[in-house]
Scaffold this motif. Sequence first.
Motif, mmCIF file in Angstrom:
data_model
loop_
_atom_site.group_PDB
_atom_site.id
_atom_site.type_symbol
_atom_site.label_atom_id
_atom_site.label_comp_id
_atom_site.label_asym_id
_atom_site.label_seq_id
_atom_site.Cartn_x
_atom_site.Cartn_y
_atom_site.Cartn_z
ATOM 1 N N TYR A 176 0.473 -1.209 0.083
ATOM 2 C CA TYR A 176 -0.430 0.081 0.755
ATOM 3 C C TYR A 176 0.708 1.680 -0.055
ATOM 4 O O TYR A 176 0.516 2.093 -0.725
ATOM 5 C CB TYR A 176 -0.955 0.062 1.541
ATOM 6 C CG TYR A 176 -1.351 1.312 1.483
ATOM 7 C CD1 TYR A 176 -3.258 1.200 0.127
ATOM 8 C CD2 TYR A 176 -1.327 2.276 2.278
ATOM 9 C CE1 TYR A 176 -3.375 2.582 0.321
ATOM 10 C CE2 TYR A 176 -2.987 3.257 2.528
ATOM 11 C CZ TYR A 176 -3.218 3.536 1.291
ATOM 12 O OH TYR A 176 -4.351 4.942 1.244
ATOM 13 N N GLU A 207 -4.614 1.778 -15.850
ATOM 14 C CA GLU A 207 -4.863 0.691 -15.657
ATOM 15 C C GLU A 207 -3.568 -0.244 -14.551
ATOM 16 O O GLU A 207 -3.953 -1.227 -13.930
ATOM 17 C CB GLU A 207 -4.150 -0.334 -17.088
ATOM 18 C CG GLU A 207 -4.835 -1.866 -16.992
ATOM 19 C CD GLU A 207 -4.774 -2.143 -18.769
ATOM 20 O OE1 GLU A 207 -2.854 -3.346 -18.447
ATOM 21 O OE2 GLU A 207 -4.341 -1.977 -19.403
ATOM 22 N N LYS A 215 -2.740 1.235 -12.022
ATOM 23 C CA LYS A 215 -3.535 1.375 -10.530
ATOM 24 C C LYS A 215 -4.094 0.349 -10.096
ATOM 25 O O LYS A 215 -4.199 0.224 -9.169
ATOM 26 C CB LYS A 215 -3.579 2.956 -10.617
ATOM 27 C CG LYS A 215 -3.080 4.159 -10.409
ATOM 28 C CD LYS A 215 -3.803 5.408 -10.759
ATOM 29 C CE LYS A 215 -2.697 6.619 -11.137
ATOM 30 N NZ LYS A 215 -3.709 7.498 -10.987
ATOM 31 N N LYS A 216 -5.120 0.324 -11.378
ATOM 32 C CA LYS A 216 -6.250 -1.079 -11.128
ATOM 33 C C LYS A 216 -5.768 -2.123 -10.673
ATOM 34 O O LYS A 216 -6.095 -3.366 -9.470
ATOM 35 C CB LYS A 216 -7.469 -1.026 -12.278
ATOM 36 C CG LYS A 216 -8.349 -2.302 -11.662
ATOM 37 C CD LYS A 216 -9.272 -1.783 -13.211
ATOM 38 C CE LYS A 216 -10.247 -2.978 -12.935
ATOM 39 N NZ LYS A 216 -11.270 -2.674 -13.924
ATOM 40 N N ARG A 217 -4.241 -2.385 -11.305
ATOM 41 C CA ARG A 217 -4.031 -4.273 -10.842
ATOM 42 C C ARG A 217 -3.380 -3.577 -9.831
ATOM 43 O O ARG A 217 -3.657 -4.687 -8.965
ATOM 44 C CB ARG A 217 -2.840 -4.083 -12.313
ATOM 45 C CG ARG A 217 -2.539 -5.054 -12.567
ATOM 46 C CD ARG A 217 -1.642 -6.207 -13.362
ATOM 47 N NE ARG A 217 -1.095 -4.362 -13.681
ATOM 48 C CZ ARG A 217 -0.253 -4.252 -14.958
ATOM 49 N NH1 ARG A 217 -0.732 -4.761 -16.056
ATOM 50 N NH2 ARG A 217 -0.140 -2.865 -15.139
ATOM 51 N N LYS A 218 -2.260 -2.722 -9.089
ATOM 52 C CA LYS A 218 -2.345 -2.932 -7.847
ATOM 53 C C LYS A 218 -2.888 -2.489 -6.404
ATOM 54 O O LYS A 218 -2.795 -3.439 -5.546
ATOM 55 C CB LYS A 218 -1.221 -1.430 -7.742
ATOM 56 C CG LYS A 218 -0.171 -0.916 -8.278
ATOM 57 C CD LYS A 218 1.107 -2.130 -7.870
ATOM 58 C CE LYS A 218 2.658 -1.691 -8.806
ATOM 59 N NZ LYS A 218 3.473 -2.642 -8.165
ATOM 60 N N GLU A 219 -4.433 -1.821 -6.791
ATOM 61 C CA GLU A 219 -5.567 -2.101 -6.034
ATOM 62 C C GLU A 219 -5.840 -3.305 -5.812
ATOM 63 O O GLU A 219 -5.522 -3.896 -5.053
ATOM 64 C CB GLU A 219 -6.225 -1.242 -5.885
ATOM 65 C CG GLU A 219 -5.459 0.235 -6.208
ATOM 66 C CD GLU A 219 -6.976 1.579 -6.880
ATOM 67 O OE1 GLU A 219 -8.087 0.846 -8.095
ATOM 68 O OE2 GLU A 219 -6.811 2.679 -6.809
ATOM 69 N N GLU A 220 -6.117 -4.268 -7.422
ATOM 70 C CA GLU A 220 -6.366 -5.497 -6.618
ATOM 71 C C GLU A 220 -5.507 -6.531 -5.961
ATOM 72 O O GLU A 220 -5.648 -7.555 -5.335
ATOM 73 C CB GLU A 220 -6.672 -6.200 -8.335
ATOM 74 C CG GLU A 220 -8.136 -5.691 -8.923
ATOM 75 C CD GLU A 220 -8.278 -5.954 -9.984
ATOM 76 O OE1 GLU A 220 -7.322 -6.628 -10.699
ATOM 77 O OE2 GLU A 220 -9.608 -5.260 -10.997
ATOM 78 N N GLU A 221 -4.281 -6.104 -6.062
ATOM 79 C CA GLU A 221 -2.792 -6.642 -5.166
ATOM 80 C C GLU A 221 -3.332 -6.383 -4.115
ATOM 81 O O GLU A 221 -2.938 -7.449 -3.240
ATOM 82 C CB GLU A 221 -1.622 -6.230 -6.352
ATOM 83 C CG GLU A 221 -0.004 -6.447 -5.671
ATOM 84 C CD GLU A 221 0.547 -6.831 -6.801
ATOM 85 O OE1 GLU A 221 1.817 -6.681 -6.059
ATOM 86 O OE2 GLU A 221 0.417 -5.692 -7.090
ATOM 87 N N MET A 230 -5.824 -5.682 -2.011
ATOM 88 C CA MET A 230 -6.074 -6.251 -1.630
ATOM 89 C C MET A 230 -6.129 -7.454 -1.225
ATOM 90 O O MET A 230 -6.997 -7.770 -0.346
ATOM 91 C CB MET A 230 -7.791 -5.440 -2.883
ATOM 92 C CG MET A 230 -7.916 -4.327 -3.192
ATOM 93 S SD MET A 230 -9.317 -3.532 -2.186
ATOM 94 C CE MET A 230 -11.370 -4.093 -2.346
ATOM 95 N N ALA A 231 -5.798 -8.285 -2.357
ATOM 96 C CA ALA A 231 -5.876 -10.083 -2.634
ATOM 97 C C ALA A 231 -4.442 -9.990 -1.460
ATOM 98 O O ALA A 231 -5.471 -11.045 -0.485
ATOM 99 C CB ALA A 231 -5.261 -9.964 -3.679
ATOM 100 N N LYS A 237 -7.108 -9.406 2.078
ATOM 101 C CA LYS A 237 -7.787 -10.583 1.895
ATOM 102 C C LYS A 237 -6.922 -12.523 2.147
ATOM 103 O O LYS A 237 -7.617 -12.391 3.772
ATOM 104 C CB LYS A 237 -8.690 -11.313 0.495
ATOM 105 C CG LYS A 237 -9.908 -12.165 0.998
ATOM 106 C CD LYS A 237 -10.386 -12.557 -0.656
ATOM 107 C CE LYS A 237 -11.284 -13.796 -0.570
ATOM 108 N NZ LYS A 237 -11.830 -13.594 -1.683
#
Length: 171
Positions: free
Chosen positions: A67, A80, A82-88, A90-91, A94
């Motif tokens: 983060y 794109e 940013k979205k990939r990093k955010e998903e990473e 979040m994963a 989780k």
Amino acid sequence: MKRLLFAAIAVLACTLGAMAQKFALVDMEYVLKNIPAYEMANEQLNQVSQRWQKEVDDLAKEAQTLYKNFQNDMVFLTDEQKKRKEEEIMAKEKEVTELRYKYFGPQGELFKKRESLIKPIQDDIYNAVKKVSEERGYQVIFDRASSQSIIFASPKIDISNEVLAKLGYSK
């Protein structure tokens, strides 16, 4: 007159019934402290718990680092990326939550470990208390350690040492 006589008989019957009951106290904290297997089981649980907590903390630090790196690099990233990093991130968060639940959840590994180590000792204590109760004719045995409403109790009714003796740990 009949009511008064009936009430007097009812009060007398209740009083005699209450006097016939025998009860005792057992101090479960005292009993458990005097059982070496319980102390060893507790130590094992603490070690396992600390190891699992470190594992969860390390994974949480990884998520925090991801983060922070994302925060620092955000201005240089495309949408794109940013979205990939955010998903990473979040994963990873989780994963931390799932690991914490796996180890420390209501039916988690720590609960199962505690069940396997502590429950047999508790069952042995219960059976010893039951034997003492049957031998001495007690209808009720209270746990002195968990009952905060007991202000004073005579040491004569404490059967903790008898329970320890039944378990083979004489005091």
